[in-house]
Design a protein around this motif. Structure first.
Motif, PDB file in Angstrom:
ATOM      1  N   ASN A 118     -13.558  13.903 -13.046  1.00 13.09           N
ATOM      2  CA  ASN A 118     -13.826  15.130 -12.302  1.00 13.09           C
ATOM      3  C   ASN A 118     -15.323  15.410 -12.394  1.00 13.09           C
ATOM      4  O   ASN A 118     -16.077  14.660 -13.027  1.00 13.09           O
ATOM      5  N   VAL A 119     -15.778  16.496 -11.766  1.00  9.65           N
ATOM      6  CA  VAL A 119     -17.219  16.764 -11.730  1.00  9.65           C
ATOM      7  C   VAL A 119     -17.768  16.964 -13.134  1.00  9.65           C
ATOM      8  O   VAL A 119     -18.831  16.422 -13.488  1.00  9.65           O
ATOM      9  N   GLN A 120     -17.061  17.738 -13.965  1.00 10.21           N
ATOM     10  CA  GLN A 120     -17.566  18.003 -15.310  1.00 10.21           C
ATOM     11  C   GLN A 120     -17.680  16.712 -16.120  1.00 10.21           C
ATOM     12  O   GLN A 120     -18.666  16.485 -16.828  1.00 10.21           O
ATOM     13  N   GLN A 121     -16.683  15.851 -16.026  1.00 11.95           N
ATOM     14  CA  GLN A 121     -16.742  14.575 -16.740  1.00 11.95           C
ATOM     15  C   GLN A 121     -17.878  13.699 -16.218  1.00 11.95           C
ATOM     16  O   GLN A 121     -18.568  13.041 -17.004  1.00 11.95           O
ATOM     17  N   ALA A 122     -18.072  13.702 -14.908  1.00 14.54           N
ATOM     18  CA  ALA A 122     -19.174  12.935 -14.333  1.00 14.54           C
ATOM     19  C   ALA A 122     -20.521  13.457 -14.831  1.00 14.54           C
ATOM     20  O   ALA A 122     -21.429  12.671 -15.127  1.00 14.54           O
ATOM     21  N   LEU A 123     -20.647  14.778 -14.934  1.00 18.65           N
ATOM     22  CA  LEU A 123     -21.900  15.347 -15.429  1.00 18.65           C
ATOM     23  C   LEU A 123     -22.159  14.955 -16.884  1.00 18.65           C
ATOM     24  O   LEU A 123     -23.319  14.770 -17.287  1.00 18.65           O
ATOM     25  N   GLU A 124     -21.108  14.806 -17.669  1.00 20.14           N
ATOM     26  CA  GLU A 124     -21.276  14.357 -19.058  1.00 20.14           C
ATOM     27  C   GLU A 124     -21.793  12.917 -19.093  1.00 20.14           C
ATOM     28  O   GLU A 124     -22.657  12.579 -19.916  1.00 20.14           O
ATOM     29  N   VAL A 125     -21.276  12.065 -18.206  1.00 23.21           N
ATOM     30  CA  VAL A 125     -21.779  10.690 -18.117  1.00 23.21           C
ATOM     31  C   VAL A 125     -23.247  10.697 -17.699  1.00 23.21           C
ATOM     32  O   VAL A 125     -24.085  10.004 -18.290  1.00 23.21           O
ATOM     33  N   ILE A 126     -23.570  11.489 -16.704  1.00 20.57           N
ATOM     34  CA  ILE A 126     -24.943  11.553 -16.199  1.00 20.57           C
ATOM     35  C   ILE A 126     -25.898  12.045 -17.286  1.00 20.57           C
ATOM     36  O   ILE A 126     -27.016  11.526 -17.431  1.00 20.57           O
ATOM     37  N   ALA A 127     -25.464  13.030 -18.062  1.00 24.08           N
ATOM     38  CA  ALA A 127     -26.310  13.546 -19.151  1.00 24.08           C
ATOM     39  C   ALA A 127     -26.587  12.461 -20.190  1.00 24.08           C
ATOM     40  O   ALA A 127     -27.664  12.425 -20.789  1.00 24.08           O
ATOM     41  N   ARG A 128     -25.630  11.585 -20.410  1.00 26.91           N
ATOM     42  CA  ARG A 128     -25.821  10.501 -21.375  1.00 26.91           C
ATOM     43  C   ARG A 128     -26.692   9.393 -20.792  1.00 26.91           C
ATOM     44  O   ARG A 128     -27.579   8.850 -21.473  1.00 26.91           O
ATOM     45  N   VAL A 129     -26.478   9.037 -19.527  1.00 23.76           N
ATOM     46  CA  VAL A 129     -27.198   7.926 -18.901  1.00 23.76           C
ATOM     47  C   VAL A 129     -28.624   8.319 -18.528  1.00 23.76           C
ATOM     48  O   VAL A 129     -29.539   7.504 -18.584  1.00 23.76           O
ATOM     49  N   ARG A 130     -28.799   9.552 -18.072  1.00 24.81           N
ATOM     50  CA  ARG A 130     -30.096  10.115 -17.718  1.00 24.81           C
ATOM     51  C   ARG A 130     -30.820   9.328 -16.615  1.00 24.81           C
ATOM     52  O   ARG A 130     -31.974   8.909 -16.783  1.00 24.81           O
ATOM     53  N   PRO A 131     -30.158   9.102 -15.484  1.00 19.55           N
ATOM     54  CA  PRO A 131     -30.862   8.487 -14.353  1.00 19.55           C
ATOM     55  C   PRO A 131     -31.875   9.472 -13.776  1.00 19.55           C
ATOM     56  O   PRO A 131     -31.791  10.684 -14.008  1.00 19.55           O
ATOM     57  N   GLN A 132     -32.819   8.955 -12.998  1.00 23.09           N
ATOM     58  CA  GLN A 132     -33.748   9.854 -12.324  1.00 23.09           C
ATOM     59  C   GLN A 132     -33.023  10.760 -11.332  1.00 23.09           C
ATOM     60  O   GLN A 132     -33.367  11.935 -11.182  1.00 23.09           O
ATOM     61  N   GLN A 133     -32.003  10.206 -10.664  1.00 24.10           N
ATOM     62  CA  GLN A 133     -31.223  10.974  -9.690  1.00 24.10           C
ATOM     63  C   GLN A 133     -29.790  10.453  -9.708  1.00 24.10           C
ATOM     64  O   GLN A 133     -29.570   9.245  -9.836  1.00 24.10           O
TER      65      GLN A 133
END
Length: 262
Positions: free
Chosen positions: A213-228
């Motif tokens: 879901n969106v919240q889980q995806a945001l947790e992945v993004i926070a860990r990976v830290r892509p530029q976008q």
């Protein structure tokens, strides 16, 4: 009039919707009846304009419409994430490219995906004469080792879609990871130092057995830290403008036709 030349070094998000697509059949919700074109989501797939030609990630059911919309006149090859219908059933639209190329379209996939394609499109692989117009296809087995395809290195990324192992793909400094709800430990290093991450995010709050879901995806993004980061495989529960207003800096909803560098 000739088609415009492909923008080499570009990913085109052909579709960004769930298996039902948006609008969903028979639905009159605010998103399904929206006039914002970014809320109209065909099934998920990607075109990659490489130095030696264009290849696809998956063949969704609307593939012909997507390729016409994006003015893509030639496809050399396809990479497959997995064999679910919304990622597979546009395969017959590859017929035109076999005719144009006078040689097979190259399909890169894991063994279970090849087996599903051979079963689902049995007419394409039948022996002997046939009145059926067949796509001309050639399989190449892949796993999680890097491959060279049309002048770029592609790194498959193991992901989990519920209990089903699937593949994401890293191309340069961009990664496409659809249809997943878990990233195995060995795959996290492959998502380091990304400029762009395109990641599955079905809807906002409810936990789904096979998708972030969106919240889980945001947790992945926070860990990976892509530029976008961009969220894809999005359902009709998610409005484009409203959702972007809630997302943190550096994260946006993807939309059909979005072009991204790799």
């Amino acid at each position: 009039m000739s088609l415009p030349p492909p923008q080499i070094g570009t990913l085109v998000l052909l579709g960004t919707g769930t298996s039902m697509g948006v609008p969903m059949i028979g639905c009159t919700c605010a998103v399904c009846t929206s006039t914002d074109p970014r809320n109209r989501r065909t099934r998920t797939g990607v075109a990659v304009h490489a130095p030696q030609g264009t290849f696809l990630i998956d063949t969704p059911p609307e593939l012909r419409l997507q390729l016409v919309r994006e003015q893509i006149g030639m496809v050399e090859a396809v990479l497959y994430t997995h064999a679910h219908a919304d990622h597979l059933l546009g395969l017959d639209d590859l017929r035109i490219f076999g005719f144009k190329r006078r040689r097979p379209v190259e399909l890169y996939c894991e063994e279970p995906v090849e087996a599903a394609i051979r079963q689902t499109f049995a007419y394409a692989f039948a022996h002997g004469d046939s009145d059926h117009s067949r796509p001309d296809l050639a399989f190449h087995r892949i796993g999680t080792q890097p491959i060279s395809l049309l002048g770029v290195e592609v790194r498959p990324i193991r992901l989990m879609h519920g209990k089903l192992p699937v593949l994401g793909f890293r191309i340069g400094r961009a990664a496409f990871c659809t249809d997943c709800n878990r990233i195995p430990p060995e795959s996290w290093p492959l998502l380091e130092e990304l400029d762009t991450l395109v990641l599955d995010a079905l809807w906002w709050d409810e936990v789904h057995p096979t998708h972030f879901n969106v919240q889980q995806a945001l947790e992945v993004i926070a860990r990976v830290r892509p530029q976008q980061a961009y969220l894809t495989h999005v359902s009709h529960r998610v409005d484009y403008e409203e959702t972007n207003a809630r997302l943190p800096a550096g994260v946006e909803l993807a939309y059909d036709g979005l072009r991204l560098p790799y």
